[in-house]
Design a protein around this motif. Sequence first.
Motif, PDB file in Angstrom:
ATOM      1  N   TRP A 126       8.030   4.309   8.276  1.00 30.09           N
ATOM      2  CA  TRP A 126       8.061   4.487   6.549  1.00 30.09           C
ATOM      3  C   TRP A 126       8.325   5.796   6.189  1.00 30.09           C
ATOM      4  CZ3 TRP A 126       4.629   6.506   2.757  1.00 30.09           C
ATOM      5  CH2 TRP A 126       5.048   6.207   1.452  1.00 30.09           C
ATOM      6  N   ILE A 127       7.487   6.676   6.809  1.00 33.52           N
ATOM      7  CA  ILE A 127       7.580   8.399   6.440  1.00 33.52           C
ATOM      8  C   ILE A 127       8.922   8.817   6.694  1.00 33.52           C
ATOM      9  CG2 ILE A 127       6.972  10.532   7.057  1.00 33.52           C
ATOM     10  CD1 ILE A 127       4.972   9.604   5.144  1.00 33.52           C
ATOM     11  N   GLU A 128       9.694   8.423   7.635  1.00 35.99           N
ATOM     12  CA  GLU A 128      11.035   8.832   7.891  1.00 35.99           C
ATOM     13  C   GLU A 128      12.142   7.919   7.005  1.00 35.99           C
ATOM     14  OE1 GLU A 128      11.085   8.077  12.150  1.00 35.99           O
ATOM     15  OE2 GLU A 128       9.559   9.806  12.921  1.00 35.99           O
ATOM     16  N   GLY A 129      11.789   7.086   6.630  1.00 33.68           N
ATOM     17  CA  GLY A 129      12.608   6.098   5.682  1.00 33.68           C
ATOM     18  C   GLY A 129      12.250   6.398   4.260  1.00 33.68           C
ATOM     19  N   ALA A 130      11.815   5.310   3.932  1.00 34.93           N
ATOM     20  CA  ALA A 130      11.564   5.119   2.215  1.00 34.93           C
ATOM     21  C   ALA A 130      10.576   6.312   1.920  1.00 34.93           C
ATOM     22  CB  ALA A 130      11.088   3.966   1.980  1.00 34.93           C
ATOM     23  N   GLY A 131       9.621   6.772   2.567  1.00 32.75           N
ATOM     24  CA  GLY A 131       8.509   7.436   2.214  1.00 32.75           C
ATOM     25  C   GLY A 131       8.883   8.886   2.394  1.00 32.75           C
ATOM     26  N   LYS A 132       9.953   9.202   2.811  1.00 33.25           N
ATOM     27  CA  LYS A 132      10.300  10.657   3.033  1.00 33.25           C
ATOM     28  C   LYS A 132      10.346  11.698   1.945  1.00 33.25           C
ATOM     29  CE  LYS A 132      13.738  13.239   5.880  1.00 33.25           C
ATOM     30  NZ  LYS A 132      15.242  13.213   6.571  1.00 33.25           N
ATOM     31  N   ALA A 133      10.698  10.890   0.633  1.00 32.37           N
ATOM     32  CA  ALA A 133      10.804  11.987  -0.579  1.00 32.37           C
ATOM     33  C   ALA A 133       9.438  12.475  -1.100  1.00 32.37           C
ATOM     34  CB  ALA A 133      11.883  11.428  -1.369  1.00 32.37           C
ATOM     35  N   ALA A 168       0.779  -1.218   0.085  1.00 32.55           N
ATOM     36  CA  ALA A 168       0.047  -0.085   0.118  1.00 32.55           C
ATOM     37  C   ALA A 168       0.887   1.191  -0.072  1.00 32.55           C
ATOM     38  CB  ALA A 168      -1.004   0.019   1.040  1.00 32.55           C
ATOM     39  N   ALA A 169       1.586   1.334   0.795  1.00 32.60           N
ATOM     40  CA  ALA A 169       2.832   2.387   1.057  1.00 32.60           C
ATOM     41  C   ALA A 169       3.642   2.565  -0.567  1.00 32.60           C
ATOM     42  CB  ALA A 169       3.794   2.231   2.105  1.00 32.60           C
ATOM     43  N   SER A 170       3.992   1.630  -1.063  1.00 34.76           N
ATOM     44  CA  SER A 170       4.549   1.811  -2.467  1.00 34.76           C
ATOM     45  C   SER A 170       3.737   2.170  -3.495  1.00 34.76           C
ATOM     46  CB  SER A 170       5.144   0.310  -2.803  1.00 34.76           C
ATOM     47  OG  SER A 170       5.997  -0.228  -2.052  1.00 34.76           O
ATOM     48  N   ASP A 171       2.399   1.862  -3.493  1.00 25.37           N
ATOM     49  CA  ASP A 171       1.383   2.716  -4.441  1.00 25.37           C
ATOM     50  C   ASP A 171       1.175   4.019  -3.904  1.00 25.37           C
ATOM     51  OD1 ASP A 171       1.021   0.593  -6.219  1.00 25.37           O
ATOM     52  OD2 ASP A 171      -1.089   0.189  -5.823  1.00 25.37           O
ATOM     53  N   LEU A 172       1.123   4.337  -2.878  1.00 23.26           N
ATOM     54  CA  LEU A 172       1.023   5.748  -2.385  1.00 23.26           C
ATOM     55  C   LEU A 172       2.420   6.232  -3.092  1.00 23.26           C
ATOM     56  CD1 LEU A 172      -0.370   7.878  -0.694  1.00 23.26           C
ATOM     57  CD2 LEU A 172       1.053   7.498   1.239  1.00 23.26           C
ATOM     58  N   ALA A 173       3.593   5.940  -2.838  1.00 22.78           N
ATOM     59  CA  ALA A 173       4.890   6.573  -3.392  1.00 22.78           C
ATOM     60  C   ALA A 173       4.730   6.825  -4.885  1.00 22.78           C
ATOM     61  CB  ALA A 173       6.159   5.821  -2.732  1.00 22.78           C
ATOM     62  N   ALA A 174       3.967   5.773  -5.461  1.00 21.02           N
ATOM     63  CA  ALA A 174       3.899   5.667  -6.984  1.00 21.02           C
ATOM     64  C   ALA A 174       2.944   6.673  -7.526  1.00 21.02           C
ATOM     65  CB  ALA A 174       3.888   4.302  -7.516  1.00 21.02           C
ATOM     66  N   GLY A 175       2.175   7.347  -6.761  1.00 19.78           N
ATOM     67  CA  GLY A 175       1.088   8.070  -6.945  1.00 19.78           C
ATOM     68  C   GLY A 175      -0.396   7.651  -7.672  1.00 19.78           C
ATOM     69  N   ARG A 176      -0.378   6.235  -7.148  1.00 20.13           N
ATOM     70  CA  ARG A 176      -1.585   5.565  -7.237  1.00 20.13           C
ATOM     71  C   ARG A 176      -2.793   5.651  -6.289  1.00 20.13           C
ATOM     72  NH1 ARG A 176       2.472   2.211 -10.202  1.00 20.13           N
ATOM     73  NH2 ARG A 176       2.830   1.179  -8.225  1.00 20.13           N
ATOM     74  N   LEU A 177      -2.270   6.164  -5.097  1.00 17.32           N
ATOM     75  CA  LEU A 177      -3.322   6.220  -3.929  1.00 17.32           C
ATOM     76  C   LEU A 177      -3.329   8.085  -3.843  1.00 17.32           C
ATOM     77  CD1 LEU A 177      -2.425   3.321  -2.005  1.00 17.32           C
ATOM     78  CD2 LEU A 177      -4.393   3.366  -3.432  1.00 17.32           C
ATOM     79  N   ASP A 178      -4.517   8.225  -2.952  1.00 20.05           N
ATOM     80  CA  ASP A 178      -4.350   9.430  -2.614  1.00 20.05           C
ATOM     81  C   ASP A 178      -4.155   9.587  -1.119  1.00 20.05           C
ATOM     82  OD1 ASP A 178      -5.854  11.068  -4.670  1.00 20.05           O
ATOM     83  OD2 ASP A 178      -7.335   9.563  -4.413  1.00 20.05           O
ATOM     84  N   ALA A 179      -4.172   8.321  -0.479  1.00 21.21           N
ATOM     85  CA  ALA A 179      -3.963   8.503   0.989  1.00 21.21           C
ATOM     86  C   ALA A 179      -3.774   6.848   1.534  1.00 21.21           C
ATOM     87  CB  ALA A 179      -5.002   9.061   1.910  1.00 21.21           C
ATOM     88  N   VAL A 180      -3.025   6.765   2.453  1.00 20.44           N
ATOM     89  CA  VAL A 180      -3.122   5.218   3.024  1.00 20.44           C
ATOM     90  C   VAL A 180      -3.359   5.513   4.614  1.00 20.44           C
ATOM     91  CG1 VAL A 180      -1.400   4.285   1.645  1.00 20.44           C
ATOM     92  CG2 VAL A 180      -0.599   5.459   3.778  1.00 20.44           C
ATOM     93  N   ILE A 181      -4.145   4.345   5.082  1.00 18.77           N
ATOM     94  CA  ILE A 181      -4.406   4.303   6.553  1.00 18.77           C
ATOM     95  C   ILE A 181      -3.730   3.137   6.951  1.00 18.77           C
ATOM     96  CG2 ILE A 181      -6.531   3.354   6.075  1.00 18.77           C
ATOM     97  CD1 ILE A 181      -7.477   4.376   8.755  1.00 18.77           C
ATOM     98  N   ALA A 182      -2.931   3.245   8.274  1.00 15.55           N
ATOM     99  CA  ALA A 182      -2.356   2.265   8.749  1.00 15.55           C
ATOM    100  C   ALA A 182      -2.003   2.493  10.374  1.00 15.55           C
ATOM    101  CB  ALA A 182      -0.871   2.266   8.191  1.00 15.55           C
TER     102      ALA A 182
END
Length: 253
Positions: free
Chosen positions: A190-197, A168-182
């Motif tokens: 994730w936000i502080e690491g892979a999703g930071k950019a 789910a996070a990967s699809d958010l990063a790729a622009g395929r989602l408007d939001a994720v809930i977790a």
Amino acid sequence: MKKLMSTMTAATAWLLCTAAGVAQAETLRIASEGAYPPFNYVDSTNTLHGFDIDIANALCERMKVQCTFVTQDWEGMIPGLLANKYDAIVASMNVTEERKKTVAFTHRYYRTPLSIAVPKDSDISDAQSNFKGLTVGTQSYSTQGIYAEEHYAVAGATVKLYPSQDEAASDLAAGRLDAVIADKYPLLAWIEGAGKACCRFLGDVDGTNTDAAIVVRQGDVALRERLNNALDEIVADGTYKKISSRYFAFDIY
């Protein structure tokens, strides 16, 4: 002499069977997902690591049993337990009334709210939004998945379910989602690491604080109590805090 030998043979057999039973009882088979960092994840050799695994090892040490770990996909986690593939689940599973119908839970070993992440350029500013007309991603067979379907889907959002939160996070990063809930803590990691950019943490969803606990079969009352006692001990003597500080700069208990 024959009678004596017969008695000795029977006694020896009984001792061997008893020893085998003790050896089996002293091994606790634990399942975790391996796709939920920093709580559980696998390395290049498919070995499990993370907060969940460290907690499980500490409990096994207190209980004087040997832990063996298996990696299990989230969807098959409870079915695998009920099929006796393992004895307990230590995988950040939240306690719910629905799950209590089929399995039993120990005391909590941490507590977490649900949280939202969105792309950095998103116009969404409130974690309490209903996301009408938007697409929200989350993990299937999870408390966040249930929440999304019960609150967002009925309000006009499209809820997209994934086998793991990482997907789910990967699809958010790729622009395929408007939001994720977790759950908050893996989402923050994730936000502080892979999703930071790509993405930003929006905030917690009100009224969603839930307990994460160890899962056992309903009939395994003695095991549940042993785990509860061990949990109480590691919290009381500081072992829990020491483990938690490896992963979090704040109290998640």
